[in-house]
Motif scaffolding. Structure first.
Motif, mmCIF file in Angstrom:
data_model
loop_
_atom_site.group_PDB
_atom_site.id
_atom_site.type_symbol
_atom_site.label_atom_id
_atom_site.label_comp_id
_atom_site.label_asym_id
_atom_site.label_seq_id
_atom_site.Cartn_x
_atom_site.Cartn_y
_atom_site.Cartn_z
ATOM 1 N N GLY A 119 -44.356 -90.599 5.319
ATOM 2 C CA GLY A 119 -44.522 -89.104 5.538
ATOM 3 C C GLY A 119 -45.825 -88.819 5.809
ATOM 4 O O GLY A 119 -46.022 -87.769 6.525
ATOM 5 N N TYR A 120 -46.795 -89.510 5.150
ATOM 6 C CA TYR A 120 -48.318 -89.011 5.403
ATOM 7 C C TYR A 120 -48.625 -89.260 6.880
ATOM 8 O O TYR A 120 -49.336 -88.684 7.664
ATOM 9 C CB TYR A 120 -49.205 -89.892 4.593
ATOM 10 N N ALA A 121 -48.166 -90.481 7.478
ATOM 11 C CA ALA A 121 -48.515 -91.167 8.699
ATOM 12 C C ALA A 121 -47.659 -90.310 9.987
ATOM 13 O O ALA A 121 -48.348 -90.018 10.865
ATOM 14 C CB ALA A 121 -48.090 -92.671 8.763
ATOM 15 N N LEU A 122 -46.457 -89.842 9.811
ATOM 16 C CA LEU A 122 -45.720 -89.201 10.611
ATOM 17 C C LEU A 122 -45.598 -87.827 10.615
ATOM 18 O O LEU A 122 -45.463 -87.068 11.627
ATOM 19 C CB LEU A 122 -44.502 -89.911 10.636
ATOM 20 N N ALA A 123 -45.626 -87.487 9.319
ATOM 21 C CA ALA A 123 -45.355 -85.785 9.042
ATOM 22 C C ALA A 123 -46.741 -85.067 8.624
ATOM 23 O O ALA A 123 -46.656 -83.913 8.330
ATOM 24 C CB ALA A 123 -44.164 -85.563 8.285
ATOM 25 N N VAL A 138 -39.517 -84.959 3.139
ATOM 26 C CA VAL A 138 -40.243 -85.948 2.779
ATOM 27 C C VAL A 138 -40.042 -86.133 1.218
ATOM 28 O O VAL A 138 -39.935 -87.293 0.605
ATOM 29 C CB VAL A 138 -41.787 -85.932 3.116
ATOM 30 N N PRO A 139 -40.304 -85.088 0.527
ATOM 31 C CA PRO A 139 -40.033 -85.291 -0.946
ATOM 32 C C PRO A 139 -38.548 -85.840 -1.110
ATOM 33 O O PRO A 139 -38.364 -86.507 -2.158
ATOM 34 C CB PRO A 139 -40.216 -83.957 -1.499
ATOM 35 N N LEU A 159 -43.514 -95.559 -2.643
ATOM 36 C CA LEU A 159 -44.960 -95.539 -1.983
ATOM 37 C C LEU A 159 -44.718 -95.634 -0.348
ATOM 38 O O LEU A 159 -45.385 -94.971 0.537
ATOM 39 C CB LEU A 159 -45.837 -96.590 -2.539
ATOM 40 N N ILE A 160 -43.590 -96.350 -0.001
ATOM 41 C CA ILE A 160 -43.283 -96.534 1.483
ATOM 42 C C ILE A 160 -42.813 -95.236 2.167
ATOM 43 O O ILE A 160 -43.646 -94.857 3.111
ATOM 44 C CB ILE A 160 -42.204 -97.792 1.563
ATOM 45 N N PRO A 161 -42.009 -94.395 1.572
ATOM 46 C CA PRO A 161 -41.775 -93.214 2.177
ATOM 47 C C PRO A 161 -42.901 -91.986 2.135
ATOM 48 O O PRO A 161 -43.107 -91.477 2.850
ATOM 49 C CB PRO A 161 -40.212 -92.629 1.582
#
Length: 254
Positions: free
Chosen positions: A126-130, A61-62, A120-122
């Motif tokens: 990342g917050y929603a999926l991972a 994610v980062p 902000l999109i990834p």
């Protein structure tokens, strides 16, 4: 009295930079090359590299956020100047009351804001999926903001080539950006890279931005955060200085 005139001139040039940044945002943000090179390409490029590899979420994610920031912030600047030369509006811009510094600062501000917004999109994905979270907001924000400024300055520097062909500038931009990606620790963590990779990693501003973003999201950094901050500020200042010099030279040659 002279101090008042100086401040008035600074205010006028700052307002000119704001107007130029606003113009760039309205005209260029949704241009197909910007969307493809700034959003779609880095996302699929990273996922293709990570496919089949056991990449931990705290690194993936980062890494995607850093890639999106790098490509978006450095994609607007290289396209603005050749498009304006092609449309014959660049000559009117450089002969306007706006100084060359105001022009390149406005272009850089538009590029940096675009990079911040698209990163902000990834982050949200990342917050929603991972379940990724920001653990150290200060380091994360420094990585995003300072990274976007350094990357946008790099894009403005690349755009200094006197041409009205956007594809020529984008080819040059990718020749610069792709090597920087592979030495930055986005795909392979810097501690796992061979010695030669660790030696050249400090040459890429993406190394420091990705490091701060990783620290901000709870990962382990390779450099001290203070060094990341100083390096990104230095990259932004040095790249803007040379961008101004080369744009001035191209302007005089033209």
């Amino acid at each position: 009295m002279s101090a008042d005139r100086t401040w008035a001139r600074i205010f006028r040039q700052a307002h000119a930079a704001y107007v130029i940044a606003k113009k760039d945002a309205v005209i260029y943000y949704l241009k197909p090359p910007v969307v493809s090179f700034g959003i779609i390409f880095p996302l699929f490029f990273y996922l293709a590299f990570a496919a089949g590899r056991n990449v931990p979420t705290e690194n993936m994610v980062p890494g995607i956020i850093a890639m999106a920031l790098f490509f978006t912030a450095s994609s607007v600047g290289p396209l603005i100047t050749p498009w304006e030369r092609q449309a014959r509006t660049y000559e009117r811009l450089v002969t306007s009351p706006a100084s060359l510094w105001a022009i390149i600062v406005g272009d850089a501000a538009a590029s940096a804001l675009f990079g911040i917004a698209l990163s902000l999109i990834p982050l949200m994905l990342g917050y929603a999926l991972a379940g990724s979270v920001i653990v150290q907001p200060l380091n994360f924000c420094c990585g995003i903001v300072l990274g976007s400024l350094a990357f946008s300055a790099m894009g403005i520097l690349i755009a200094s080539r006197a041409t009205d062909t956007p594809s020529e500038i984008m080819m040059l931009a990718n020749l610069v950006r792709l090597p920087l990606i592979f030495i930055s620790g986005v795909f392979v963590p810097l501690p796992d890279m061979p010695e030669w990779g660790r030696r050249v990693a400090p040459l890429s501003p993406l190394s420091y931005a990705a490091d701060l973003i990783r620290i901000g999201m709870g990962g382990t950094g390779y450099f001290p955060p203070w060094l990341d901050v100083i390096a990104l500020v230095a990259f932004a200042c040095v790249l803007m200085f040379f961008a101004h010099r080369l744009h001035r030279r191209a302007q005089r040659a033209g």
